[in-house]
Design a protein around this motif. Structure first.
Motif, PDB file in Angstrom:
ATOM      1  N   GLU A  87      51.119  51.569  45.474  1.00  0.00           N
ATOM      2  CA  GLU A  87      49.878  52.311  45.700  1.00  0.00           C
ATOM      3  C   GLU A  87      48.862  52.025  44.600  1.00  0.00           C
ATOM      4  OE1 GLU A  87      48.470  56.962  45.781  1.00  0.00           O
ATOM      5  OE2 GLU A  87      50.502  56.488  46.457  1.00  0.00           O
ATOM      6  N   ARG A 126      47.445  48.635  45.183  1.00  0.00           N
ATOM      7  CA  ARG A 126      46.456  48.667  46.264  1.00  0.00           C
ATOM      8  C   ARG A 126      45.138  49.257  45.762  1.00  0.00           C
ATOM      9  NH1 ARG A 126      50.878  50.270  49.347  1.00  0.00           N
ATOM     10  NH2 ARG A 126      50.329  52.455  49.123  1.00  0.00           N
ATOM     11  N   GLU A 127      45.232  50.339  44.987  1.00  0.00           N
ATOM     12  CA  GLU A 127      44.020  50.965  44.444  1.00  0.00           C
ATOM     13  C   GLU A 127      43.289  50.013  43.507  1.00  0.00           C
ATOM     14  OE1 GLU A 127      45.146  54.677  42.678  1.00  0.00           O
ATOM     15  OE2 GLU A 127      45.648  55.594  44.605  1.00  0.00           O
ATOM     16  N   GLU A 160      43.424  46.725  43.584  1.00  0.00           N
ATOM     17  CA  GLU A 160      42.842  45.662  44.411  1.00  0.00           C
ATOM     18  C   GLU A 160      41.599  46.157  45.140  1.00  0.00           C
ATOM     19  OE1 GLU A 160      42.244  41.953  45.936  1.00  0.00           O
ATOM     20  OE2 GLU A 160      43.590  42.564  44.321  1.00  0.00           O
ATOM     21  N   GLN A 161      41.673  47.384  45.655  1.00  0.00           N
ATOM     22  CA  GLN A 161      40.527  47.960  46.349  1.00  0.00           C
ATOM     23  C   GLN A 161      39.346  48.147  45.390  1.00  0.00           C
ATOM     24  OE1 GLN A 161      41.288  51.820  48.079  1.00  0.00           O
ATOM     25  NE2 GLN A 161      39.504  51.725  49.396  1.00  0.00           N
ATOM     26  N   GLU A 217      37.869  44.784  44.628  1.00  0.00           N
ATOM     27  CA  GLU A 217      37.055  44.321  45.755  1.00  0.00           C
ATOM     28  C   GLU A 217      35.718  45.051  45.801  1.00  0.00           C
ATOM     29  OE1 GLU A 217      37.450  41.876  48.013  1.00  0.00           O
ATOM     30  OE2 GLU A 217      39.272  41.249  46.982  1.00  0.00           O
ATOM     31  N   GLN A 218      35.743  46.366  45.555  1.00  0.00           N
ATOM     32  CA  GLN A 218      34.503  47.140  45.565  1.00  0.00           C
ATOM     33  C   GLN A 218      33.562  46.677  44.463  1.00  0.00           C
ATOM     34  OE1 GLN A 218      35.968  51.149  45.227  1.00  0.00           O
ATOM     35  NE2 GLN A 218      36.094  51.454  47.438  1.00  0.00           N
TER      36      GLN A 218
END
Length: 194
Positions: A50, A53-54, A56-57, A60-61
């Motif tokens: 998790e 993922r956070e 990576e997110q 990306e943002q």
């Protein structure tokens, strides 16, 4: 059988039963610890996934945000360059003088006058610096007079007393029309290598 023997047998049975319970409890405790460790490992792995993922997110943002900011900065820089070019062109148009200015003014006045009925009395406005030039050109027209100043780069604004028509044939209006019609080509030429 004596009472001591019965008591001793009960104690032995109790000890054996206690040992059995202790062993069962130790086994159960080991099972519980093993389950807890497995659960903890699973929770740890899920949380780690998790967090990844956070991360990576968020990456990306931020990358997307940085790209958008860069694009906006590039567009703003292009807009600034186009404004500078437009101002340079305006200045070049304002600086037209001599025969070329007279030729352009005559052409614009003729085009504007053709929009009105024959015999209409025309009021002609133009740049203050062009008043003498416009008045000289107006000697070729029977029913036209210089009516005053118009804030522009050159050319004329013509209106008739008889109609509500007003024709704007200034250098400004021609420049804006040409600029709008050719803005994409101008932009492509200025920024073709980017």
């Amino acid at each position: 059988m004596s009472l001591d023997t019965v008591v001793e047998d009960i104690r032995d049975e109790a000890r054996a039963r206690a040992e059995e319970i202790r062993e069962e409890a130790d086994e159960r405790a080991e099972e519980i610890v093993a389950e807890a460790e497995a659960d903890a490992e699973q929770i740890h792995e899920e949380r780690e996934a998790e967090v990844q993922r956070e991360i990576e997110q968020l990456r990306e943002q931020r990358l997307s945000s940085a790209k958008l900011e860069a694009k906006q900065a590039r567009l703003e820089a292009r807009r600034d360059v186009l404004e500078d070019v437009h101002e340079d062109v305006e200045q070049a148009v304002a600086d037209i003088d001599g025969e070329r200015r007279e030729e352009l003014t005559r052409s614009l006045l003729s085009g504007a006058a053709s929009e009105f009925d024959d015999g209409a009395t025309l009021r002609v406005y133009g740049r203050a610096d062009d008043q003498a030039l416009i008045e000289d050109i107006l000697t070729d027209y029977d029913d036209a007079e210089f009516a005053g100043e118009h804030d522009c780069l050159g050319g004329v604004v013509v209106e008739s007393e008889a109609s509500r028509v007003r024709v704007n044939n200034t250098f400004d209006s021609v420049l804006e029309s040409v600029w709008e019609d050719n803005l994409k080509a101008i932009s492509d030429r200025l920024f073709d290598s980017q």
